[in-house]
Design a protein around this motif. Structure first.
Motif: not given
Length: 685
Positions: A392-393, A395-397, A399, A403, A579
């Motif tokens: 998850v971290f 994926k946030i990094l 993102f 996106n 996502q």
């Protein structure tokens, strides 16, 4: 499109990885070995200039080098049928007992040759035997650490591999109580060896010699690690197993095969360490970091036995009557726990000691990922959950990149019907088709290559996590949930026995082991297939079918990978699907197979009838068909060409009655009869 980019990115990464290994790392290792050989030759030529020896003492130095042959004799033979416990009972010993290790020191030779790791078992079963790291001389595969003195002259008696030492102080070696053993040569030299051990795996060996005689002697201390027999290795290019060391602040990794080819590799160094490493365990010598020592990696193949040795030799010390000298060498023998190696490196000043764990040339990425996993696991109490949280971290990094990629793919998904229409329209003109495609991308602001960059960035993360799961002992026998009790091993379930529902175990299938896929690889394949449904389909039907098989291919391919890596990939796919689904919903792009269903509607909206894609063979057949003459609406079809009369009448069984040969003429404007038959109107004409 993303699956195509993923496949190309993985292929490109493998090419880069193998190319780097072959063209950069291998020449660097060869240069390092050549440099070490040159340094050894230089040292041999100038050994008489050592500060510890008098000027002009080169002859004595050469004698000292010659006495190092005594070290080679320590590569003792082995008995493949010997029982380890019986060998341990043959001579006097001093017990070793700490929270992490247990074993004994042999008083015959004074060597440490019996060490068992208390906290590690051979399998995940707690009742399985503990890991036996060191084995005594005379057992099936001797593996031990020994220390001693080399004499700089003839006639000086020094302790040998069969010398029997006496216990002078202490009874059992523990973390709080060291032991001292003593040997007297009977000629005025008294040798003492003190063993001390900490709570983990570091042994401190202090060698002392006292000259109580009337003469002057020159002695040089040494330490060695000897291993008989070539151990079984994983034989995987991303993991080093064999001889290892950091000499002159450079990492040296020497495989068993390379040492067999070279027989002997030597180098002089100040500081550093060297030893023999397995995947999870290591035995290494750490000499005094302030003294210059000569190090060697040796191979001997006598008596049909492969024997490997690594040793260090200090400079000679001249002792007159009443003088004494001592040298301290440390020995690491235990599990390669990353945090422990880091602590030893910082507190004991051991350079690059954490490189004993083969983090590879992605070290800058692999070790931070491990430290993050280790920290998260300390909070949640499970390395499997730590992998999910770390994903998850990550994926946030990534993102922003992901996106942008998914938005571009949403645009490509919306353009799919138009792209198919252009392909059908310009199927015979590839150049015009490419021009129209580029114009369409530019008009709509879509970039077909935008999905490749996030995948290329995440490929190193994938390899780094794979490396962490493969080489770190913290992942060994680390459980997850359910049937996953070892994240570093493949999924133990198998589809061949319906994941344990059928009452039999799967035997070793050899090359067919790839068919024995577990539950997590199947879940990974399904998640990859779901992600593929959201991606724009390739315009080429053959290519589309090939990419439809990719999830199945990766399912079998990853079946033999560590379960932790498959869990990571499955969870990462699910997060990507969620996502991408949200982004495509916001962009109004069709999801799943809707894009293919909207293709006829889009073509009809443009005023064209839906056209089916024809193969090149069908198109050639259509182009070579003879044109048919056009006629005005309502006009009669011209009469069929007269055929030559048939001289032979058909059999009676095939004759058609006259009443059935006639055909009633339709009213004016009716459909024209089929070609090749005359209507009644034609007969009247």
């Amino acid at each position: 499109m993303e699956q195509k980019n993923l496949f190309l990115a993985i292929l490109l990464s493998l090419v880069i990885l193998l190319g780097f290994q072959y063209f950069i790392e291998t020449p660097q290792q060869q240069d390092t070995q050549d440099s070490g050989t040159q340094q050894e030759q230089t040292t041999s030529e100038t050994a008489g200039d050592r500060p510890s020896m008098d000027a002009g003492d080169g002859e004595r130095s050469r004698e000292l080098q010659g006495d190092r042959q005594e070290l080679d004799q320590a590569l003792s033979g082995s008995d493949p049928d010997a029982d380890r416990e019986e060998v341990l009972e043959e001579g006097p010993r001093v017990a070793v007992d700490t929270p992490k290790v247990e074993g004994s020191i042999s008083l015959v030779g004074g060597r440490l040759d019996d060490l068992t790791l208390k906290r590690y078992h051979e399998t995940i079963d707690e009742e399985s035997p503990n890991i036996e790291l060191l084995n005594p001389v005379g057992s099936a595969r001797p593996y031990y650490a020994d220390f001693g003195w080399a004499a700089g002259g003839e006639g000086v008696a020094v302790p040998r591999s069969d010398s029997e030492w006496g216990l002078e102080e202490g009874e059992t070696l523990t973390a709080d109580t060291p032991v001292t053993i003593r040997w007297d040569n009977g000629e005025g030299l008294v040798f003492r060896r003190t063993y001390a051990i900490d709570q983990d795996y570091m042994v401190t060996v202090t060698q002392e010699v006292e000259n109580t005689g009337a003469g002057t002697v020159t002695l040089a201390p040494y330490g060695l690690i000897s291993r008989t027999g070539t151990p079984e290795t994983t034989d995987f290019f991303i993991l080093h197993e064999g001889l290892i060391g950091v000499l002159n602040d450079e990492l040296r990794e020497i495989s068993y095969d390379d040492l067999r080819d070279d027989d002997r590799i030597t180098a002089s160094t100040r500081g550093g360490w060297l030893g023999i490493t397995d995947k999870y365990w290591m035995v290494s010598l750490i000499p005094d970091q302030e003294q210059e020592v000569e190090s060697r990696f040796l191979y001997s193949g006598g008596n049909n036995q492969d024997k490997y040795q690594t040793d260090v030799l200090y400079g000679g010390n001249r002792l007159s009557e009443g003088q004494s000298t001592s040298t301290t060498t440390r020995l690491f023998a235990g599990a390669k726990e990353v945090t422990l190696l880091d602590r030893y490196s910082e507190q004991e000043g051991i350079p690059k000691f954490d490189l004993a764990v083969d983090f590879g040339w992605f070290y800058f990425l692999t070790k931070p990922i491990f430290l993050a996993l280790h920290w998260i696991a300390g909070l949640v109490g499970n390395f499997g959950v730590a992998i999910l949280v770390l994903t998850v971290f990550i994926k946030i990094l990534f993102f922003p990149l992901a996106n942008k990629s998914y938005r571009s793919m949403a645009k490509m998904r919306k353009l799919q019907p138009e792209m198919m229409r252009l392909k059908e329209r310009f199927s015979d003109d590839r150049q015009r088709l490419n021009q129209e495609m580029m114009a369409l991308y530019k008009k709509e602001g879509a970039n077909p290559a935008s999905g490749c960059l996030p995948i290329l960035v995440q490929i190193p993360v994938f390899f780094a996590l794979y490396k962490v799961l493969f080489v770190t002992i913290e992942m060994r026998h680390a459980p997850f949930f359910g049937w996953i009790q070892d994240l570093s091993a493949p999924d133990p379930t198998s589809i061949l026995n319906l994941f344990g529902l059928l009452p039999y175990t799967i035997p070793d299938l050899g090359p067919l082991e790839i068919l024995s896929i577990g539950i997590w690889p199947i879940l990974m394949g399904l998640s990859m297939y779901g992600q593929q449904l959201l991606n724009p389909q390739p315009p080429d039907p053959v290519q589309a079918k090939v990419f439809m098989f990719l999830p199945l291919v990766f399912t079998f391919f990853l079946a033999g990978f560590p379960a932790g890596l498959v869990v990571y990939w499955t969870w990462n796919n699910l997060l990507s699907v969620m996502q991408q689904y949200v982004i495509m919903k916001q962009a109004g792009a069709p999801i799943g197979r809707k894009a293919n269903q909207q293709q006829p509607a889009a073509a009809a909206a443009d005023g064209e009838a839906p056209r089916q894609t024809r193969s090149p063979k069908m198109r050639r057949r259509r182009r070579t068909r003879r044109p048919v003459a056009s006629r005005a609406p309502g006009s009669r079809r011209p009469p069929a060409a007269r055929k030559l009369p048939v001289t032979r009448r058909p059999p009676a069984s095939r004759r058609v009655p006259a009443n059935r040969r006639r055909r009633r003429a339709g009213p004016p404007g009716a459909a024209t009869p089929r070609a090749g038959r005359k209507s009644s109107r034609d007969d009247g004409a």
